[in-house]
Motif scaffolding. Structure first.
Motif, mmCIF file in Angstrom:
data_model
loop_
_atom_site.group_PDB
_atom_site.id
_atom_site.type_symbol
_atom_site.label_atom_id
_atom_site.label_comp_id
_atom_site.label_asym_id
_atom_site.label_seq_id
_atom_site.Cartn_x
_atom_site.Cartn_y
_atom_site.Cartn_z
ATOM 1 N N GLU A 48 -8.441 14.542 -0.837
ATOM 2 C CA GLU A 48 -7.196 15.016 -1.413
ATOM 3 C C GLU A 48 -6.018 14.649 -0.514
ATOM 4 N N VAL A 49 -4.900 14.299 -1.140
ATOM 5 C CA VAL A 49 -3.669 14.007 -0.404
ATOM 6 C C VAL A 49 -2.497 14.651 -1.126
ATOM 7 N N ASN A 50 -1.439 14.877 -0.414
ATOM 8 C CA ASN A 50 -0.229 15.459 -0.994
ATOM 9 C C ASN A 50 0.845 14.380 -1.028
ATOM 10 N N GLN A 51 0.749 13.510 -2.042
ATOM 11 C CA GLN A 51 1.701 12.416 -2.183
ATOM 12 C C GLN A 51 2.268 12.430 -3.597
ATOM 13 N N SER A 52 3.489 11.974 -3.752
ATOM 14 C CA SER A 52 4.170 12.067 -5.044
ATOM 15 C C SER A 52 3.485 11.225 -6.115
ATOM 16 N N TRP A 53 2.813 10.148 -5.703
ATOM 17 C CA TRP A 53 2.271 9.209 -6.694
ATOM 18 C C TRP A 53 0.755 9.296 -6.848
ATOM 19 N N ARG A 54 0.116 10.172 -6.092
ATOM 20 C CA ARG A 54 -1.324 10.361 -6.259
ATOM 21 C C ARG A 54 -1.744 11.658 -5.585
ATOM 22 N N LYS A 55 -2.849 12.212 -6.107
ATOM 23 C CA LYS A 55 -3.401 13.442 -5.552
ATOM 24 C C LYS A 55 -4.627 13.175 -4.688
ATOM 25 N N GLU A 56 -5.178 11.958 -4.801
ATOM 26 C CA GLU A 56 -6.371 11.605 -4.028
ATOM 27 C C GLU A 56 -6.277 10.168 -3.545
ATOM 28 N N ARG A 57 -7.004 9.894 -2.477
ATOM 29 C CA ARG A 57 -7.181 8.538 -1.962
ATOM 30 C C ARG A 57 -8.598 8.433 -1.428
ATOM 31 N N PHE A 58 -9.043 7.226 -1.108
ATOM 32 C CA PHE A 58 -10.321 7.118 -0.412
ATOM 33 C C PHE A 58 -10.080 6.777 1.053
ATOM 34 N N LEU A 59 -11.004 7.205 1.898
ATOM 35 C CA LEU A 59 -10.842 7.097 3.349
ATOM 36 C C LEU A 59 -12.146 6.635 3.985
ATOM 37 N N ASP A 60 -12.054 5.606 4.840
ATOM 38 C CA ASP A 60 -13.197 5.093 5.616
ATOM 39 C C ASP A 60 -14.344 4.594 4.744
ATOM 40 N N VAL A 61 -14.013 3.935 3.654
ATOM 41 C CA VAL A 61 -15.051 3.289 2.839
ATOM 42 C C VAL A 61 -15.713 2.204 3.680
ATOM 43 N N PRO A 62 -17.049 2.219 3.831
ATOM 44 C CA PRO A 62 -17.730 1.237 4.677
ATOM 45 C C PRO A 62 -17.751 -0.147 4.008
ATOM 46 N N LEU A 63 -16.807 -0.992 4.352
ATOM 47 C CA LEU A 63 -16.678 -2.313 3.748
ATOM 48 C C LEU A 63 -17.657 -3.280 4.407
ATOM 49 N N CYS A 64 -18.384 -4.021 3.574
ATOM 50 C CA CYS A 64 -19.401 -4.942 4.097
ATOM 51 C C CYS A 64 -18.792 -5.922 5.104
ATOM 52 N N LYS A 65 -19.577 -6.224 6.127
ATOM 53 C CA LYS A 65 -19.101 -7.043 7.242
ATOM 54 C C LYS A 65 -18.513 -8.375 6.775
ATOM 55 N N GLU A 66 -19.228 -9.061 5.855
ATOM 56 C CA GLU A 66 -18.754 -10.377 5.417
ATOM 57 C C GLU A 66 -17.428 -10.284 4.663
ATOM 58 N N ASP A 67 -17.273 -9.224 3.869
ATOM 59 C CA ASP A 67 -16.050 -9.073 3.098
ATOM 60 C C ASP A 67 -14.842 -8.936 4.012
ATOM 61 N N CYS A 68 -14.991 -8.123 5.042
ATOM 62 C CA CYS A 68 -13.896 -7.918 5.992
ATOM 63 C C CYS A 68 -13.611 -9.189 6.782
ATOM 64 N N GLN A 69 -14.644 -9.850 7.254
ATOM 65 C CA GLN A 69 -14.452 -11.062 8.055
ATOM 66 C C GLN A 69 -13.802 -12.175 7.251
ATOM 67 N N GLN A 70 -14.226 -12.345 5.986
ATOM 68 C CA GLN A 70 -13.654 -13.405 5.166
ATOM 69 C C GLN A 70 -12.214 -13.109 4.794
ATOM 70 N N TRP A 71 -11.910 -11.845 4.560
ATOM 71 C CA TRP A 71 -10.528 -11.424 4.290
ATOM 72 C C TRP A 71 -9.632 -11.827 5.461
ATOM 73 N N TRP A 72 -10.102 -11.535 6.665
ATOM 74 C CA TRP A 72 -9.325 -11.866 7.861
ATOM 75 C C TRP A 72 -9.200 -13.378 8.039
ATOM 76 N N GLU A 73 -10.288 -14.114 7.861
ATOM 77 C CA GLU A 73 -10.262 -15.566 8.017
ATOM 78 C C GLU A 73 -9.283 -16.213 7.043
ATOM 79 N N ASP A 74 -9.261 -15.741 5.806
ATOM 80 C CA ASP A 74 -8.423 -16.360 4.789
ATOM 81 C C ASP A 74 -6.958 -15.950 4.893
ATOM 82 N N CYS A 75 -6.663 -14.909 5.640
ATOM 83 C CA CYS A 75 -5.285 -14.427 5.754
ATOM 84 C C CYS A 75 -4.671 -14.660 7.133
ATOM 85 N N ARG A 76 -5.442 -15.073 8.087
ATOM 86 C CA ARG A 76 -4.965 -15.092 9.475
ATOM 87 C C ARG A 76 -3.746 -15.989 9.682
ATOM 88 N N THR A 77 -3.578 -17.041 8.860
ATOM 89 C CA THR A 77 -2.442 -17.953 9.034
ATOM 90 C C THR A 77 -1.275 -17.633 8.106
#
Length: 259
Positions: free
Chosen positions: A119-148
């Motif tokens: 739960e969160v107290n924000q004007s545009w939402r009442k909930e968010r997700f926190l610390d979702v365990p993102l798969c290692k490859e997904d995170c690494q590829q995101w970083w590789e493709d955005c680093r430049t």
């Protein structure tokens, strides 16, 4: 003891764990952990089929928390959903943009994030997700493709100049490469949306981490991941011996679901 009887016992224990966990959570906390939608600006109240989801959101069409219109709009830059401009420091690379679209599809469409909804107290939402365990490859590829590509902030949740109606770099912020603001994959995945994600040590297909995107022809792997963590959370709220027994039965549940 035959397999049918073992499965009956297992399902009974899972039911007990779920009921116990619901009663044991703190007042006001999210009680439903499986097949749920976040209570936020553009989410549906309940997940369901959406046959016409657009492009990168197609994997969720069998069971989605987003509508066709939402899935179509989030592919635009800037999108009218939040008036957020990815190109605040010049045009980002197409490969980088694709990760942010997939990130938005997961956020808006996935019904498998219940174990991490807060739960969160924000004007545009009442909930968010926190610390979702993102798969290692997904995170690494995101970083590789955005680093430049270029940005001016290491936390995109707050601190923007919204005076024009869309996000602009705040006064004094300098446009530099993603790699400058996010020196590691973990810095990107965990920092950019205020810990919405947590870099997992698990790989895709492990049943222990959320995939940002998947091949819909192979089914939704995040359903199994949500079940595992929901069961673990319920077991953690139970008396010690019963909780350990439930966790020991998780591999059996996994094999049964695969069969």
């Amino acid at each position: 003891m035959n397999m049918a009887w073992q499965m009956t016992q297992l399902l009974l224990l899972v039911s007990v764990a779920t009921a116990w966990g619901a009663q044991s959570r703190t007042p006001g906390a999210r009680r439903d952990l499986l097949n749920v939608c976040t209570d936020a600006k553009h989410h549906k109240t309940k997940p369901g089929p959406e046959d016409k989801l657009h492009d990168q959101c197609i994997p969720w069409r069998k069971n989605a928390c987003c509508s066709h219109n939402t899935s179509q709009e989030l592919h635009k830059d800037p999108s009218l959903l939040y008036n957020f401009n990815l190109d605040h420091c010049g045009k980002i690379e197409p490969a980088c943009q694709r990760h942010f679209i997939q990130d938005n599809c997961l956020y808006e469409c996935s019904p498998n994030l219940g174990p991490w909804i807060q739960e969160v107290n924000q004007s545009w939402r009442k909930e968010r997700f926190l610390d979702v365990p993102l798969c290692k490859e997904d995170c690494q590829q995101w970083w590789e493709d955005c680093r430049t590509s270029y940005t001016c902030k290491s936390n995109w949740h707050k601190g923007w100049d919204w005076s024009s109606g869309s996000n602009k770099c705040p006064a004094g912020a300098t446009c530099r490469t993603f790699e400058t603001y996010f020196p590691t994959p973990a810095a990107l995945c965990e920092g950019i949306w205020s810990r919405s994600y947590k870099l997992s040590n698990y790989n895709r297909g492990s049943g222990r981490c959320i995939q940002m995107w998947f091949d819909p022809a192979q089914g939704n792997p995040n359903e199994e991941v949500a079940r595992f963590y929901a069961l673990a959370m319920s077991a953690g709220a139970m008396p010690h011996g019963i909780g350990l027994l439930l966790l020991s039965l998780v591999p059996m549940l996994h094999l049964w679901l695969l069969s």
